[in-house]
Design an enzyme around this catalytic site. Structure first.
Site, PDB file in Angstrom:
ATOM      1  CE  LYS A 144      -6.171-109.552   1.469  1.00  0.00           C
ATOM      2  NZ  LYS A 144      -7.067-110.303   0.756  1.00  0.00           N
ATOM      3  CB  VAL A 199       4.332-100.633 -10.775  1.00  0.00           C
ATOM      4  CG1 VAL A 199       3.483-101.508 -11.694  1.00  0.00           C
ATOM      5  CG2 VAL A 199       4.976-101.485  -9.682  1.00  0.00           C
ATOM      6  NE  ARG A 257      -2.079-106.311  -3.134  1.00  0.00           N
ATOM      7  CZ  ARG A 257      -2.328-105.411  -2.172  1.00  0.00           C
ATOM      8  NH1 ARG A 257      -3.124-104.358  -2.415  1.00  0.00           N
ATOM      9  NH2 ARG A 257      -1.798-105.531  -0.988  1.00  0.00           N
ATOM     10  CG  LEU A 258       4.797-106.053 -10.147  1.00  0.00           C
ATOM     11  CD1 LEU A 258       4.797-107.573 -10.156  1.00  0.00           C
ATOM     12  CD2 LEU A 258       4.760-105.519 -11.582  1.00  0.00           C
ATOM     13  CG  LEU A 296      18.511 -88.043  -2.773  1.00  0.00           C
ATOM     14  CD1 LEU A 296      19.600 -88.713  -3.572  1.00  0.00           C
ATOM     15  CD2 LEU A 296      18.727 -86.539  -2.729  1.00  0.00           C
TER      16      LEU A 296
HETATM   17  C1  LIG Z   1      14.948-104.192   6.040  1.00  0.00           C
HETATM   18  C2  LIG Z   1      14.802-103.718   4.700  1.00  0.00           C
HETATM   19  C3  LIG Z   1      13.347-103.305   4.396  1.00  0.00           C
HETATM   20  C4  LIG Z   1      13.255-102.688   2.976  1.00  0.00           C
HETATM   21  C5  LIG Z   1      11.813-102.342   2.575  1.00  0.00           C
HETATM   22  C6  LIG Z   1      11.245-101.182   3.385  1.00  0.00           C
HETATM   23  C7  LIG Z   1       9.861-100.782   2.848  1.00  0.00           C
HETATM   24  C8  LIG Z   1       9.926 -99.994   1.566  1.00  0.00           C
HETATM   25  C9  LIG Z   1       8.562 -99.590   1.114  1.00  0.00           C
HETATM   26  C10 LIG Z   1       8.598 -98.916  -0.245  1.00  0.00           C
HETATM   27  C11 LIG Z   1       9.044 -97.488  -0.166  1.00  0.00           C
HETATM   28  C12 LIG Z   1       8.966 -96.814  -1.496  1.00  0.00           C
HETATM   29  C13 LIG Z   1       9.420 -95.380  -1.449  1.00  0.00           C
HETATM   30  C14 LIG Z   1       9.084 -94.756  -2.808  1.00  0.00           C
HETATM   31  O1  LIG Z   1       9.718 -95.022  -3.786  1.00  0.00           O
HETATM   32  S1  LIG Z   1       7.733 -93.720  -2.866  1.00  0.00           S
HETATM   33  C15 LIG Z   1       7.445 -93.496  -4.589  1.00  0.00           C
HETATM   34  C16 LIG Z   1       6.406 -94.411  -5.046  1.00  0.00           C
HETATM   35  N1  LIG Z   1       6.258 -94.356  -6.483  1.00  0.00           N
HETATM   36  C17 LIG Z   1       5.307 -93.678  -7.103  1.00  0.00           C
HETATM   37  O2  LIG Z   1       4.464 -93.043  -6.500  1.00  0.00           O
HETATM   38  C18 LIG Z   1       5.375 -93.727  -8.620  1.00  0.00           C
HETATM   39  C19 LIG Z   1       4.030 -93.868  -9.256  1.00  0.00           C
HETATM   40  N2  LIG Z   1       3.304 -95.008  -8.689  1.00  0.00           N
HETATM   41  C20 LIG Z   1       3.613 -96.296  -8.914  1.00  0.00           C
HETATM   42  O3  LIG Z   1       4.565 -96.631  -9.617  1.00  0.00           O
HETATM   43  C21 LIG Z   1       2.732 -97.328  -8.249  1.00  0.00           C
HETATM   44  O4  LIG Z   1       1.495 -96.746  -7.913  1.00  0.00           O
HETATM   45  C22 LIG Z   1       3.389 -97.932  -6.969  1.00  0.00           C
HETATM   46  C23 LIG Z   1       4.621 -98.739  -7.362  1.00  0.00           C
HETATM   47  C24 LIG Z   1       3.757 -96.865  -5.965  1.00  0.00           C
HETATM   48  C25 LIG Z   1       2.395 -98.886  -6.297  1.00  0.00           C
HETATM   49  O5  LIG Z   1       1.989 -99.835  -7.206  1.00  0.00           O
HETATM   50  P1  LIG Z   1       0.432-100.078  -7.516  1.00  0.00           P
HETATM   51  O6  LIG Z   1      -0.263 -98.785  -7.431  1.00  0.00           O
HETATM   52  O7  LIG Z   1       0.370-100.839  -8.787  1.00  0.00           O
HETATM   53  O8  LIG Z   1      -0.060-100.979  -6.269  1.00  0.00           O
HETATM   54  P2  LIG Z   1       0.020-102.570  -6.096  1.00  0.00           P
HETATM   55  O9  LIG Z   1      -1.288-103.186  -6.433  1.00  0.00           O
HETATM   56  O10 LIG Z   1       1.206-103.120  -6.813  1.00  0.00           O
HETATM   57  O11 LIG Z   1       0.296-102.689  -4.532  1.00  0.00           O
HETATM   58  C26 LIG Z   1      -0.571-102.114  -3.607  1.00  0.00           C
HETATM   59  C27 LIG Z   1       0.116-102.128  -2.267  1.00  0.00           C
HETATM   60  O12 LIG Z   1       1.284-101.275  -2.335  1.00  0.00           O
HETATM   61  C28 LIG Z   1       1.170-100.287  -1.315  1.00  0.00           C
HETATM   62  N3  LIG Z   1       1.794 -99.046  -1.778  1.00  0.00           N
HETATM   63  C29 LIG Z   1       1.326 -98.197  -2.713  1.00  0.00           C
HETATM   64  N4  LIG Z   1       2.177 -97.169  -2.856  1.00  0.00           N
HETATM   65  C30 LIG Z   1       3.186 -97.389  -1.999  1.00  0.00           C
HETATM   66  C31 LIG Z   1       4.352 -96.670  -1.683  1.00  0.00           C
HETATM   67  N5  LIG Z   1       4.660 -95.497  -2.269  1.00  0.00           N
HETATM   68  N6  LIG Z   1       5.189 -97.176  -0.771  1.00  0.00           N
HETATM   69  C32 LIG Z   1       4.913 -98.343  -0.164  1.00  0.00           C
HETATM   70  N7  LIG Z   1       3.811 -99.060  -0.400  1.00  0.00           N
HETATM   71  C33 LIG Z   1       2.957 -98.579  -1.325  1.00  0.00           C
HETATM   72  C34 LIG Z   1      -0.316-100.117  -1.105  1.00  0.00           C
HETATM   73  O13 LIG Z   1      -0.568 -99.480   0.141  1.00  0.00           O
HETATM   74  C35 LIG Z   1      -0.786-101.543  -1.172  1.00  0.00           C
HETATM   75  O14 LIG Z   1      -0.474-102.226   0.037  1.00  0.00           O
HETATM   76  P3  LIG Z   1      -1.637-102.415   1.159  1.00  0.00           P
HETATM   77  O15 LIG Z   1      -2.153-101.035   1.464  1.00  0.00           O
HETATM   78  O16 LIG Z   1      -2.689-103.287   0.521  1.00  0.00           O
HETATM   79  O17 LIG Z   1      -0.964-103.039   2.341  1.00  0.00           O
END
Ligand SMILES: CCCCCCCCCCCCCC(=O)SCCNC(=O)CCNC(=O)[C@H](O)C(C)(C)COP(=O)(O)OP(=O)(O)OC[C@H]1O[C@@H](n2cnc3c(N)ncnc32)[C@H](O)[C@@H]1OP(=O)(O)O
Length: 439
Positions: free
Chosen positions: A54, A191, A199-200, A439
């Site tokens: 989504k 998170v 969805r944070l 990293l």
């Molecule tokens: C131009 C500049 C652009 C800058 C931004 C570029 C993009 C950067 C992107 C970020 C790069 C990060 C690089 C790293 O640090 S990767 C390291 C990620 N951290 C962890 O794995 C630590 C443990 N896990 C958590 O803290 C949570 O589970 C996290 C925070 C990961 C998700 O929180 P939660 O589990 O409570 O979920 P929700 O209900 O809030 O949200 C669900 C939505 O989030 C999508 N989701 C889940 N995991 C990831 C993930 N690793 N990258 C991107 N998106 C992710 C998921 O597909 C869904 O979206 P959709 O499938 O419905 O569409």
């Protein structure tokens, strides 16, 4: 970030006799189990491809439906918007929470971030290990040349001020084929465990995107253990046991079939000291020579950082317990011909009565011109062993495949996916076409 990679236990894959990642029954898996594992992984991946995202469906990233579409051009997916049209105010958070910009110099702030990550960041699939980035590491990772404090973003509970979520960006010049693009590298998205699946994360990602846009930067690079739309490359971790007894005791690896502990210890034994003449620690005066060496080396990869001397000084000059770098200075010509480096990222061992920390070294950037890469990396293993690391990890990026099996690394069972935001690549890249380690 890295996915936590525990290890595949395929004894026929050229990995050492001691295989990693325990099987519940303690026996080596049969080939048919392995085939099933592979099948299960493929099914999982294809399910993930079918799944709706989504949030990610609304973002300028390669979409699954576009995979293999030859009409889509390589490069930015959306053009930049005029800066005056970038949203000036932060995105709304649920009412109980507030944004905080994190000054990582501030000791108390650094403590809070450290604690959030130490308790809530990435774990392996079986929840046996959790990354434990040190405070010195976080300061290094978040303050490269030209960093923006505004890109280090926390979320607090308004009433208690407790830090419950975090995301960061740092600036980086990344070359994709012939194009050097100003990007943000996004990392440390976290998170708190009690606030998951609300969805944070999408709000955090949108807020960091907004702050990156305010600096007139429109592309980003990131890695994740999960499959999202759409990886530009998928890599595998490999692990080289340095302290096999401890790795087995804590369940990181297990004794291979027909192996005893003493044979296993012997198998992984390394020489006491390095073998390459002129092998020494990198020093500040080496920065120009190392920069030349690395720039030249990285030019062969499709995606790689565009390091200048300031970047090399920041990322590669040794820092105790953070990054180690060694080079070979020719005893005859005094020319710097080879370079290797690793960073230090321990993991907490969860629920083990005897051990609390796994000391892991991660291969970073390595360049060989005069010394065979195999010998150079063997010397890197020797110094890591001298420094009491338990395991040396490496991705199959760059030319790493050429030494992994021979130096007794075993393959991990997780994958690490590389992503670009607002930059399309025509085909998925092979891991060996990547010259980038995040990293
Ligand atoms: C131009 C500049 C652009 C800058 C931004 C570029 C993009 C950067 C992107 C970020 C790069 C990060 C690089 C790293 O640090 S990767 C390291 C990620 N951290 C962890 O794995 C630590 C443990 N896990 C958590 O803290 C949570 O589970 C996290 C925070 C990961 C998700 O929180 P939660 O589990 O409570 O979920 P929700 O209900 O809030 O949200 C669900 C939505 O989030 C999508 N989701 C889940 N995991 C990831 C993930 N690793 N990258 C991107 N998106 C992710 C998921 O597909 C869904 O979206 P959709 O499938 O419905 O569409």
């Amino acid at each position: 970030m890295k996915a936590f990679e525990m290890v595949d236990s395929n004894p026929s894959s050229g990995s050492p006799e001691e295989t990693q990642n325990p099987n519940p029954d303690g026996n080596a898996p049969a080939e048919s189990d392995l085939a099933l594992d592979n099948l299960a992984q493929k099914v999982q991946e294809s399910l993930s491809l079918d799944q709706r995202h989504k949030f990610w469906e609304t973002q300028p990233v390669g979409q699954f439906k576009d995979i293999g579409n030859p009409t889509l051009p390589e490069g930015p997916i959306e053009p930049p918007t005029p800066l005056s049209e970038v949203k000036q105010e932060p995105y709304n958070l649920p009412n109980l929470y507030e944004w905080v910009t994190c000054d990582i110099h501030d000791e108390q702030m650094c403590d809070e971030i450290y604690t959030l990550l130490a308790n809530n960041y990435v774990e392996d699939d079986e929840n046996m290990f959790r990354f434990n980035y040190s405070k010195e590491f976080l300061r290094w990772a978040l303050q490269p040349p030209g960093y923006f404090t505004a890109w280090h973003i926390g979320v607090r509970v308004k009433t208690s001020k407790k830090m419950v979520a975090f995301i960061t960006g740092i600036p980086a010049r990344i070359r994709v084929r012939d194009e050097v693009v100003n990007m943000a590298e996004i990392n440390f998205l976290c998170v708190h465990k009690k606030l998951r699946t609300k969805r944070l994360a999408p709000v955090m990602i949108k807020e960091v995107t907004r702050r990156v846009h305010l600096e007139n930067i429109w592309q980003a690079a990131y890695t994740a253990g999960v499959i999202l739309p759409t990886p530009v490359a998928t890599c595998q971790y490999w692990h080289r046991s340095l302290n096999p007894k401890k790795l087995i005791d804590v369940g990181f690896s297990r004794l291979g079939a027909r192996m005893t502990m003493s044979r296993t210890i012997k198998l992984y034994k390394l020489p006491e000291s390095t073998v390459t003449p002129g092998f020494r620690k990198m020093e500040i005066h080496d920065v120009p020579a190392v920069t030349r060496l690395i720039r030249n080396y990285l030019s062969q990869f499709i995606v790689a950082p565009d390091f200048d001397e300031n970047d090399v000084e920041h990322w590669l000059l040794p820092r105790e317990n953070v990054v180690d770098s060694y080079l070979v200075e020719s005893p005859e010509t005094h020319e710097v011909t080879d370079f290797c480096s690793f960073y230090t990222l321990p993991s907490s061992i969860l629920g083990n009565p005897n051990y609390s920390t796994l000391k892991a070294a991660y291969s970073f950037y390595n360049v060989s011109t005069a010394t065979p890469l195999l010998q150079l990396m063997n010397d890197a293993l020797i110094v890591a062993k001298q420094k009491d690391y338990d395991v040396f990890n490496a991705l199959d990026v760059m030319q790493n495949e050429s030494f992994l099996k021979e130096l007794k690394f075993g393959p991990g069972d997780g994958k690490l996916h590389y992503y670009l935001y607002n930059y399309r690549v025509r085909h998925a890249l092979k891991s060996s076409e990547l010259g980038l380690v995040l990293l």
